[in-house]
Design a protein around this motif. Structure first.
Motif, PDB file in Angstrom:
ATOM      1  N   GLN A 196      -0.985  87.087  53.301  1.00 43.26           N
ATOM      2  CA  GLN A 196      -1.989  87.068  54.360  1.00 43.26           C
ATOM      3  C   GLN A 196      -1.743  88.191  55.358  1.00 43.26           C
ATOM      4  N   LEU A 197      -0.531  88.709  55.387  1.00 42.93           N
ATOM      5  CA  LEU A 197      -0.192  89.741  56.362  1.00 42.93           C
ATOM      6  C   LEU A 197      -0.114  91.133  55.744  1.00 42.93           C
ATOM      7  N   LYS A 198       0.175  91.234  54.459  1.00 46.35           N
ATOM      8  CA  LYS A 198       0.436  92.538  53.854  1.00 46.35           C
ATOM      9  C   LYS A 198      -0.758  93.085  53.074  1.00 46.35           C
ATOM     10  N   ARG A 199      -1.812  92.282  52.982  1.00 42.28           N
ATOM     11  CA  ARG A 199      -2.969  92.718  52.223  1.00 42.28           C
ATOM     12  C   ARG A 199      -3.785  93.699  53.055  1.00 42.28           C
ATOM     13  N   ALA A 200      -4.024  94.866  52.557  1.00 45.15           N
ATOM     14  CA  ALA A 200      -4.832  95.856  53.275  1.00 45.15           C
ATOM     15  C   ALA A 200      -6.290  95.700  52.890  1.00 45.15           C
ATOM     16  N   GLY A 201      -7.143  96.418  53.600  1.00 44.95           N
ATOM     17  CA  GLY A 201      -8.559  96.403  53.263  1.00 44.95           C
ATOM     18  C   GLY A 201      -9.236  95.142  53.749  1.00 44.95           C
ATOM     19  N   HIS A 213     -10.593  97.390  59.026  1.00 39.41           N
ATOM     20  CA  HIS A 213     -10.772  98.621  59.810  1.00 39.41           C
ATOM     21  C   HIS A 213     -11.579  98.373  61.076  1.00 39.41           C
ATOM     22  N   CYS A 214     -12.304  97.250  61.139  1.00 41.87           N
ATOM     23  CA  CYS A 214     -13.044  96.939  62.363  1.00 41.87           C
ATOM     24  C   CYS A 214     -12.125  96.522  63.493  1.00 41.87           C
ATOM     25  N   LEU A 215     -10.895  96.141  63.147  1.00 43.16           N
ATOM     26  CA  LEU A 215     -10.015  95.542  64.138  1.00 43.16           C
ATOM     27  C   LEU A 215      -8.805  96.397  64.429  1.00 43.16           C
ATOM     28  N   GLY A 216      -8.755  97.556  63.910  1.00 44.14           N
ATOM     29  CA  GLY A 216      -7.618  98.414  64.179  1.00 44.14           C
ATOM     30  C   GLY A 216      -6.994  98.894  62.881  1.00 44.14           C
ATOM     31  N   ALA A 256      -4.929  86.536  63.501  1.00 44.39           N
ATOM     32  CA  ALA A 256      -3.498  86.798  63.593  1.00 44.39           C
ATOM     33  C   ALA A 256      -3.089  87.902  62.633  1.00 44.39           C
ATOM     34  N   GLU A 257      -3.695  87.909  61.454  1.00 45.11           N
ATOM     35  CA  GLU A 257      -3.408  88.956  60.478  1.00 45.11           C
ATOM     36  C   GLU A 257      -3.808  90.326  61.019  1.00 45.11           C
ATOM     37  N   ALA A 258      -4.992  90.368  61.611  1.00 49.51           N
ATOM     38  CA  ALA A 258      -5.471  91.647  62.135  1.00 49.51           C
ATOM     39  C   ALA A 258      -4.580  92.146  63.265  1.00 49.51           C
ATOM     40  N   CYS A 259      -4.142  91.240  64.135  1.00 57.44           N
ATOM     41  CA  CYS A 259      -3.280  91.640  65.244  1.00 57.44           C
ATOM     42  C   CYS A 259      -1.928  92.119  64.731  1.00 57.44           C
ATOM     43  N   ALA A 260      -1.411  91.445  63.718  1.00 63.62           N
ATOM     44  CA  ALA A 260      -0.114  91.837  63.162  1.00 63.62           C
ATOM     45  C   ALA A 260      -0.171  93.223  62.529  1.00 63.62           C
ATOM     46  N   LYS A 261      -1.354  93.615  62.091  1.00 62.75           N
ATOM     47  CA  LYS A 261      -1.509  94.923  61.457  1.00 62.75           C
ATOM     48  C   LYS A 261      -1.750  96.043  62.466  1.00 62.75           C
ATOM     49  N   THR A 262      -1.985  95.670  63.713  1.00 59.67           N
ATOM     50  CA  THR A 262      -2.365  96.647  64.743  1.00 59.67           C
ATOM     51  C   THR A 262      -1.200  96.837  65.705  1.00 59.67           C
ATOM     52  N   GLU A 263      -0.631  98.040  65.746  1.00 62.77           N
ATOM     53  CA  GLU A 263       0.610  98.296  66.452  1.00 62.77           C
ATOM     54  C   GLU A 263       0.543  97.898  67.918  1.00 62.77           C
ATOM     55  N   GLU A 264      -0.535  98.244  68.611  1.00 68.39           N
ATOM     56  CA  GLU A 264      -0.597  98.004  70.057  1.00 68.39           C
ATOM     57  C   GLU A 264      -1.063  96.596  70.411  1.00 68.39           C
ATOM     58  N   CYS A 265      -1.394  95.808  69.419  1.00 69.80           N
ATOM     59  CA  CYS A 265      -1.902  94.461  69.687  1.00 69.80           C
ATOM     60  C   CYS A 265      -0.759  93.530  70.097  1.00 69.80           C
ATOM     61  N   GLN A 266      -0.896  92.918  71.254  1.00 75.38           N
ATOM     62  CA  GLN A 266       0.086  91.962  71.747  1.00 75.38           C
ATOM     63  C   GLN A 266      -0.461  90.539  71.780  1.00 75.38           C
ATOM     64  N   ALA A 267      -1.749  90.389  71.635  1.00 75.76           N
ATOM     65  CA  ALA A 267      -2.349  89.057  71.704  1.00 75.76           C
ATOM     66  C   ALA A 267      -3.745  89.118  71.118  1.00 75.76           C
ATOM     67  N   CYS A 289     -13.340  87.581  67.113  1.00 79.17           N
ATOM     68  CA  CYS A 289     -11.915  87.898  67.195  1.00 79.17           C
ATOM     69  C   CYS A 289     -11.729  89.077  68.145  1.00 79.17           C
ATOM     70  N   ASN A 290     -10.952  88.849  69.225  1.00 81.49           N
ATOM     71  CA  ASN A 290     -10.678  89.893  70.212  1.00 81.49           C
ATOM     72  C   ASN A 290      -9.190  90.226  70.187  1.00 81.49           C
ATOM     73  N   LEU A 291      -8.857  91.487  69.924  1.00 80.54           N
ATOM     74  CA  LEU A 291      -7.465  91.924  69.941  1.00 80.54           C
ATOM     75  C   LEU A 291      -7.143  92.475  71.326  1.00 80.54           C
ATOM     76  N   LYS A 292      -5.967  92.051  71.864  1.00 79.02           N
ATOM     77  CA  LYS A 292      -5.614  92.364  73.249  1.00 79.02           C
ATOM     78  C   LYS A 292      -4.313  93.175  73.311  1.00 79.02           C
ATOM     79  N   SER A 293      -4.224  93.982  74.346  1.00 80.40           N
ATOM     80  CA  SER A 293      -3.005  94.767  74.550  1.00 80.40           C
ATOM     81  C   SER A 293      -1.998  94.043  75.430  1.00 80.40           C
ATOM     82  N   ARG A 294      -2.419  92.924  76.057  1.00 83.79           N
ATOM     83  CA  ARG A 294      -1.516  92.232  76.953  1.00 83.79           C
ATOM     84  C   ARG A 294      -1.962  90.780  77.085  1.00 83.79           C
ATOM     85  N   ALA A 295      -0.994  89.868  77.224  1.00 90.36           N
ATOM     86  CA  ALA A 295      -1.315  88.461  77.441  1.00 90.36           C
ATOM     87  C   ALA A 295      -0.509  87.931  78.605  1.00 90.36           C
TER      88      ALA A 295
END
Length: 859
Positions: A196-201, A213-216, A256-267, A289-295
């Motif tokens: 669930q975390l390592k699958r790309a695309g 790619h829509c999420l980072g 959660a998968e998208a955030c884990a794939k996005t370096e600057e995502c903290q929340a 789904c909203n990816l955040k830089s700070r929580a």
């Protein structure tokens, strides 16, 4: 508004001690409350029908768990209550322990008598149920859309994330699960699967998809970071990206998968969208789904329906309830269409999930078989196949359930009610069997049978929610039940009570302590450790099958006298060191807790003696006596159990009519005789108090009332405020005797050891005849406890002390009661010459042997 509870009962359909019950829901009071954990979802005077509810609500004060709601309808779908509901005909509705059958007045094409209205009926087994829906014939002359529907409302709060409901195309089955609960279940962290975390695309989960790619970027996938989620947190920081996520099984995992794939995502946050089922049937329910830089990890007002997540550790995790109630439904008609609807605020829940099953408008009858399980979806299907196999008719299952109830209740037979009219006789029979029925629901047996036929259970006490062998008991509060439910069961249903005790013992094995209130696991409700008194009683009565079980049970209650593990062991350290629980430390209920601990200590001491542990028997007996004498205030108006400060001085000022504070759901008047394990000691304490008054004098004055009315009741709201218990006590008209609540139930059996047995017999007869009827109770009927008091007292017996085999003799209500016991023998209770005007017992014989005192031994 203060309203009489009249029992606070639900119209249950099920089997004796079954895992589930089914009832109709008649209102949506949750919509007007701050919390969706509403407990007043049925009232006999309501005219609305919200659906048939699978419920485990053991008390309105404990709320429900694992519930789901089935609502039939005809015509265009509505999206909020009360429009989702229907009016129902109360006059033609039938309510039995084995069936509810009602007519829905909102969905009629012609007269109800001619079958022109929709109807719904339910009957049930221990773990399954069958529902019959009847629809009016299609009216081809009408332009009204007559499509038949069944909504299955699965869950509340974060249901869109944690719960599910699905139906495969072309299938006649609907399966799902709900994690709805009000506490008493484990919460854990579930690792996400590496794929669930390592699958790309493109991520796919079930039938849902979203493009990464829509999420980072996909950077950081190999060094995946952990995300946890909860609701009620506040977020700061700019959105890194956001996207619409079609709602699949678990949208939080996708985010959660998208955030884990996005370096600057903290929340991240997951906003559950408002139901968007349009008139043309398109399902546009979605999550954002909203990816955040700070929580900012800060609680909000708790009203948000937003799921949020934040960076946690090096292992990907999702926080969940380790609890689910699974269901498997089979329909005998083809499903025309199935839709899943995630909604926000339907005027009952702020957030919820429902499945909508639609049938062709020509369908006139649908039979639904429903299996449930707390273990798995597969187990739910297995339970269904075993308890309601294919080919079972509704009428056949209903008749089987009727026989189960009749066979159980008929084991106690009223052979001679006494001089009475036919109306009085009917009233007596209905009152007796209503109370016997209500005393046969709890505790629920929360176990299932695996593929090999062995009992297994989901454990709410295990942090991982694992499956364990054996039986499990639940939905019982010992503060209520220790007084009557188990003392009655050990006589008339010894085998069932033994099974229940095994279930409580397994709870101890899996949690390290005995629950004081279980629903389904430990709840922090009520005071004292009264479970120890009931387990001690079972040990002494030989209800554990072998010595190993009895030894483990004894270890459990001995541990409880010294352990703070259980959530309801408040003030134990002070009780041990000072001899009582003092006021002034914020503990609460201090006098009630002290006296409850003293009673439990005494019961455990009796078990210690039986097990040959003389040292602990002496220690606990001494601690018990020290406790009650520490809070006995003899110089205050003849003697009261009163709150004491930690310096040893009495709390001043002291208002003996003030409810709450140091007293649980009562005042000092209701706890004035709260010493059932030592009535002789209390009698002597009254005799030694200043004022030259006896315990009999005070017992009589309690019943007559000491306020401005005589007879009447006096109460001051005190720290507890105004509750229905005070009002009900006044309306009962028996002085300070609060039969509508548990603390006084032993009081009428204290008259005999005080030396005024006849007065106690008079008031026993008054309580039974004035405060019980087939249609109402004087107060909350908690877990069968008020009903069990009536059955015991109508039999003419009551156990003052759990752990003692001695049952006090009161005043039998009827001339002849016959009870078939589990050992093949019969208990015959005969009271010759008994009439409503002659409540007094002059002599007692047991097996033709005259008894010298008003007591009989269990053996």
């Amino acid at each position: 508004m203060i309203d009489s509870s009249s029992g606070s009962l639900l119209p249950f359909v099920g089997r004796p001690w079954g895992m589930n019950n089914w009832a109709i829901q008649t209102n949506n009071y949750a919509g007007a409350r701050a919390s969706p954990l509403t407990h007043w979802w049925f009232h006999p005077h309501d005219r609305e029908f919200y659906g048939i509810r699978c419920t485990h609500q053991a008390s309105p004060w404990i709320y429900d768990y694992g519930e789901f709601l089935l609502t039939p309808s005809v015509g265009p779908l509505k999206w909020t209550f009360p429009d989702k509901a229907s009016a129902y005909n109360r006059s033609s509705a039938t309510f039995h322990p084995y069936e509810i059958n009602i007519t829905l007045e909102s969905y009629c094409t012609h007269n109800e008598a001619d079958g022109g209205c929709t109807s719904a009926a339910v009957t049930a087994t221990e773990r399954a149920a069958m529902i019959k829906l009847r629809f009016p014939p299609l009216d081809k002359t009408s332009g009204w859309d007559q499509t038949r529907h069944l909504r299955v409302l699965v869950g509340r709060d974060m249901a869109a994330v944690t719960d599910s409901i699905t139906s495969r195309s072309g299938s006649r089955a609907v399966v799902g699960r709900t994690s709805a609960n009000s506490g008493g279940v484990p919460i854990g962290l579930r690792p996400m699967r590496p794929d669930q975390l390592k699958r790309a695309g493109t991520h796919r989960h079930g039938s849902s998809a979203m493009s990464s790619h829509c999420l980072g970027s996909s950077a950081g996938v190999e060094a995946a970071r952990a995300m946890s989620f909860a609701h009620g947190l506040h977020f700061l920081g700019h959105d890194i990206g956001n996207a619409t996520v079609p709602v699949g099984e678990e949208p939080a995992v996708a985010c959660a998968e998208a955030c884990a794939k996005t370096e600057e995502c903290q929340a991240f946050s997951v906003d559950i969208g408002i139901s968007a089922l349009s008139d043309d049937g398109d399902d546009s329910s979605a999550a954002i789904c909203n990816l955040k830089s700070r929580a900012v990890h800060r609680h909000t007002d708790g009203q948000s329906a937003t799921l949020v997540g934040w960076l946690d550790s090096a292992v990907p995790q999702v926080e969940i309830f380790n609890f689910a109630h699974h269901f498997h439904m089979e329909f005998d008609e083809d499903i025309k269409e199935f839709k899943k609807n995630i909604f926000r605020d339907d005027k009952m829940y702020r957030l919820g999930l429902e499945g909508i099953v639609s049938f062709d408008e020509s369908v006139t009858e649908v039979n639904i078989r429903i299996g449930t399980s707390f273990i798995s979806a597969e187990q739910a299907s297995l339970n269904l196949e075993r308890e309601i196999p294919p080919g079972t008719t509704f009428e056949g299952l209903r008749e089987m359930s009727r026989r189960v109830w009749n066979d159980l209740l008929a084991r106690t037979e009223l052979r001679d009610i006494g001089n009475s009219t036919s109306e009085e006789g009917d009233f007596a029979l209905r009152t007796w069997y209503t109370n016997l029925y209500r005393a046969s629901v709890y505790p629920r047996m929360n176990f299932e049978y695996d593929v090999s036929g062995d009992p297994v259970h989901y454990s709410p006490y295990d942090s991982h929610g694992r499956i364990f062998p054996g039986v499990l008991s639940t939905d019982s509060g010992f503060w209520d039940a220790y007084r009557t439910v188990y003392p009655l069961g050990s006589i008339i249903r010894a085998n069932q009570t033994a099974l229940q005790m095994d279930g409580w013992l397994n709870a101890y094995k899996e949690s390290g302590h005995l629950p004081g209130w279980a629903s389904p696991g430990t709840r922090g409700a009520m005071t004292g450790n009264m479970q120890d008194a009931s387990i001690a009683d079972a040990i002494i009565k030989g209800l554990f099958a072998d010595d190993d079980k009895a030894n483990l049970a004894y270890k459990a209650i001995l541990d409880d006298t010294e352990s703070m593990k259980a959530s309801n062991r408040k003030g134990l350290k002070e009780y041990e060191s000072m001899g009582y629980v003092p006021v002034g430390r914020g503990i609460g209920d201090e006098v009630a807790v002290t006296l409850n601990y003293a009673l439990a200590d005494f019961s455990v001491a009796l078990a210690a003696t039986e097990r040959g542990d003389s040292a602990n028997a002496a220690r606990l007996q001494q601690r018990s006596e020290r406790a009650w004498r520490s809070v006995w205030r003899p110089k205050f108006k003849g003697g009261f159990f009163a709150p004491k400060q930690e310096d040893g001085n009495w709390q001043e000022p002291f208002d003996e009519f003030g409810w709450g504070g140091a007293y649980t759901e009562a005042s000092a008047w209701q706890y004035r005789f709260y010493l059932p394990h030592d009535p002789e000691g209390l009698r002597d304490a009254y005799a030694a108090a200043p004022g030259n008054m006896t315990m009999c004098d005070f017992l009589k004055s309690t019943m007559e009332g000491r306020g401005v009315r005589n007879p009447g009741s006096t109460y001051h709201n005190g720290d507890w405020g105004l509750h229905h218990e005070q009002v009900e006590m006044v309306e009962s008209g028996i002085g300070e005797y609060e039969h509508n609540n548990q603390p006084v139930w032993h009081q009428l059996y204290m008259f005999a050891p005080a030396g005024c047995a006849a007065d106690g017999q008079y008031w026993l007869r008054q309580a039974m005849s004035r405060l019980y009827s087939p249609s109402r109770f004087s107060g909350d009927e908690d877990n069968g406890s008020m009903s069990a008091w009536f059955i015991l007292s109508a039999m003419g017996i009551y156990q003052l002390v759990p752990g003692s085999t001695r049952y006090s003799i009161g005043s039998p209500l009827h001339r002849h009661v016959s009870i078939a016991l589990d050992n093949g023998r019969h208990l015959e209770i005969l009271a010759e010459g008994n009439t409503p005007q002659t409540p007094y017992v002059h002599a007692v014989h047991f097996n033709e042997t005259a008894l010298t005192e008003l007591a009989v031994d269990y053996w």
